[in-house]
Design an enzyme around this catalytic site. Structure first.
Site, short mmCIF file in Angstrom:
data_model
loop_
_atom_site.label_atom_id
_atom_site.label_comp_id
_atom_site.label_asym_id
_atom_site.label_seq_id
_atom_site.Cartn_x
_atom_site.Cartn_y
_atom_site.Cartn_z
N SER A 144 0.85 -1.20 0.00
CA SER A 144 0.00 0.00 0.00
C SER A 144 0.88 1.24 0.00
O SER A 144 2.01 1.21 0.49
CB SER A 144 -0.86 0.01 1.27
OG SER A 144 -1.60 1.22 1.35
N TYR A 157 -1.64 -0.37 10.70
CA TYR A 157 -1.80 -0.84 9.31
C TYR A 157 -0.62 -0.36 8.47
O TYR A 157 -0.01 -1.13 7.73
CB TYR A 157 -3.12 -0.31 8.74
CG TYR A 157 -3.34 -0.64 7.27
CD1 TYR A 157 -3.72 -1.92 6.87
CD2 TYR A 157 -3.17 0.33 6.28
CE1 TYR A 157 -3.91 -2.22 5.52
CE2 TYR A 157 -3.37 0.04 4.94
CZ TYR A 157 -3.73 -1.24 4.56
OH TYR A 157 -3.93 -1.53 3.23
N1 LIG Z 1 -8.83 -0.60 -0.82
C1 LIG Z 1 -7.80 0.19 -0.58
O1 LIG Z 1 -7.98 1.41 -0.45
C2 LIG Z 1 -6.41 -0.38 -0.49
C3 LIG Z 1 -5.33 0.48 -0.66
C4 LIG Z 1 -4.04 -0.03 -0.59
C5 LIG Z 1 -3.84 -1.37 -0.39
N2 LIG Z 1 -4.90 -2.21 -0.22
C6 LIG Z 1 -4.62 -3.62 -0.02
O2 LIG Z 1 -5.18 -4.35 -1.09
C7 LIG Z 1 -5.45 -5.69 -0.65
C8 LIG Z 1 -6.88 -6.06 -1.05
O3 LIG Z 1 -7.75 -5.22 -0.34
P1 LIG Z 1 -9.18 -4.77 -0.87
O4 LIG Z 1 -9.24 -3.31 -0.71
O5 LIG Z 1 -9.47 -5.40 -2.15
O6 LIG Z 1 -10.08 -5.36 0.33
P2 LIG Z 1 -11.32 -6.36 0.34
O7 LIG Z 1 -11.75 -6.42 1.77
O8 LIG Z 1 -12.30 -5.99 -0.72
O9 LIG Z 1 -10.65 -7.74 -0.10
C9 LIG Z 1 -9.80 -8.47 0.75
C10 LIG Z 1 -10.21 -9.91 0.67
O10 LIG Z 1 -9.28 -10.67 1.49
C11 LIG Z 1 -10.02 -11.67 2.16
N3 LIG Z 1 -9.29 -12.08 3.36
C12 LIG Z 1 -9.15 -11.40 4.52
N4 LIG Z 1 -8.45 -12.13 5.39
C13 LIG Z 1 -8.14 -13.29 4.77
C14 LIG Z 1 -7.44 -14.45 5.18
N5 LIG Z 1 -6.93 -14.55 6.40
N6 LIG Z 1 -7.28 -15.46 4.29
C15 LIG Z 1 -7.82 -15.37 3.04
N7 LIG Z 1 -8.51 -14.29 2.62
C16 LIG Z 1 -8.67 -13.28 3.48
C17 LIG Z 1 -11.35 -11.00 2.49
O11 LIG Z 1 -12.36 -11.96 2.77
C18 LIG Z 1 -11.61 -10.18 1.24
O12 LIG Z 1 -12.37 -10.92 0.29
C19 LIG Z 1 -5.19 -5.70 0.84
O13 LIG Z 1 -3.93 -6.26 1.11
C20 LIG Z 1 -5.22 -4.24 1.22
O14 LIG Z 1 -4.48 -3.98 2.37
C21 LIG Z 1 -6.19 -1.74 -0.27
#
Ligand SMILES: NC(=O)c1ccc[n+]([C@@H]2O[C@H](COP(=O)([O-])OP(=O)(O)OC[C@H]3O[C@@H](n4cnc5c(N)ncnc54)[C@H](O)[C@@H]3O)[C@@H](O)[C@H]2O)c1
Length: 253
Positions: A144, A157
């Site tokens: 991130s 985080y």
């Molecule tokens: N959305 C944002 O603004 C953002 C920004 C930067 C980075 N990220 C990163 O992107 C990645 C995806 O996030 P997102 O925004 O798509 O979130 P999201 O919540 O839509 O998707 C994350 C998925 O991971 C699954 N998950 C959680 N814990 C788990 C586990 N222990 N084992 C297997 N699956 C698990 C959840 O069920 C969910 O479906 C993450 O690593 C997040 O930190 C997100």
């Protein structure tokens, strides 16, 4: 077809960025293991991939990325089903609600470091022996901008994503001689279910505040992140390892 004949595991691909990544990879001919702890979402995404790209394109494996046993079974299933493994996207991640650092529960901190950091090591333990069999591989860790340019209210985080970036660079050095590339993606705030957690509350004012910090003037989308993941997974990035690629509309400048 930039990923033709390749096999990828994408963790947390039942939602958000991971869902965007499996859709993009399937368009480029990749075979996919869709992974999530949420079986309803994982099955929904897998069914959609098989309907759009042909039966046998994707299989869903429910596994918690923090469980050595479940991750081992997921990797074994990938190789049994598709015969090889080329790409691992460690995308599953969790956050804590935006709040002062001293108020966060210890359980949440532990869980977050398990999912966002330890899981990268666990998956590597199981995947790398299979990369060795095919002469290389690509690991992509979804970190991130939080790990590069921390925002207030998300300190633990931010720290977990900083650790994911350092682990990425360290793994890149360790495995480069074996043609195993390890890179990180650094998305800026994006349109996924996790967004409300980062903002504290999902209001038009809060969205405007986040957008104002992004020079291109919008939040990221799953397609933005998927296009960057596609590049890092493909042979176009054959000489790229150890980068933490901002996909952030200029936020980190
Ligand atoms: N959305 C944002 O603004 C953002 C920004 C930067 C980075 N990220 C990163 O992107 C990645 C995806 O996030 P997102 O925004 O798509 O979130 P999201 O919540 O839509 O998707 C994350 C998925 O991971 C699954 N998950 C959680 N814990 C788990 C586990 N222990 N084992 C297997 N699956 C698990 C959840 O069920 C969910 O479906 C993450 O690593 C997040 O930190 C997100």
């Amino acid at each position: 077809m930039r990923l033709k004949d390749k096999v990828a595991i994408v963790t947390g691909s039942g939602s958000g960025f991971g869902e965007g990544i499996v859709e993009r990879f399937a368009e480029e001919g990749c075979k996919l293991v869709v992974n999530d702890v949420n079986a309803d979402n994982g099955n929904r995404v897998t069914d959609a991939l098989n309907a759009a790209h042909g039966d046998g394109t994707a299989v869903f494996v429910r596994a918690d990325v923090t469980s050595d046993e479940e991750v081992g079974a997921m990797v074994a299933e990938a190789v049994e089903r598709f015969g090889r493994l080329d790409v691992l996207v460690n995308n599953a991640g969790i956050s804590h609600r935006n709040m002062p650092m001293l108020d966060i529960d210890e359980d949440i901190v532990d869980r977050m470091f398990d999912v966002n950091v330890k899981a990268i090591w666990l998956a590597a333990k199981h995947a790398i022996p299979h990369f060795r069999k095919v002469g290389g591989g690509s690991i992509i860790n979804n970190a991130s901008t939080a790990g590069l340019r921390p925002r207030p209210g998300l300190s633990m985080y931010n720290a977990s994503k900083g650790a994911a970036i350092t682990l990425t660079k360290s793994m890149a050095v360790e495995f480069a001689p074996e043609n195993i590339r390890v890179n990180a993606l650094c998305p800026v705030a994006g349109e996924t279910p996790l967004l409300a957690t980062f903002m504290g509350e999902d209001t038009p004012e809060m969205r405007a505040k986040f957008r104002a910090s992004i020079p291109i003037g919008r939040l990221s989308t799953p397609r933005d992140i998927a296009n960057a993941a596609l590049y890092l997974a493909s042979d176009d990035a054959a000489f790229i390892t150890g980068v933490a690629m901002e996909v952030d509309g200029g936020r980190c400048i």
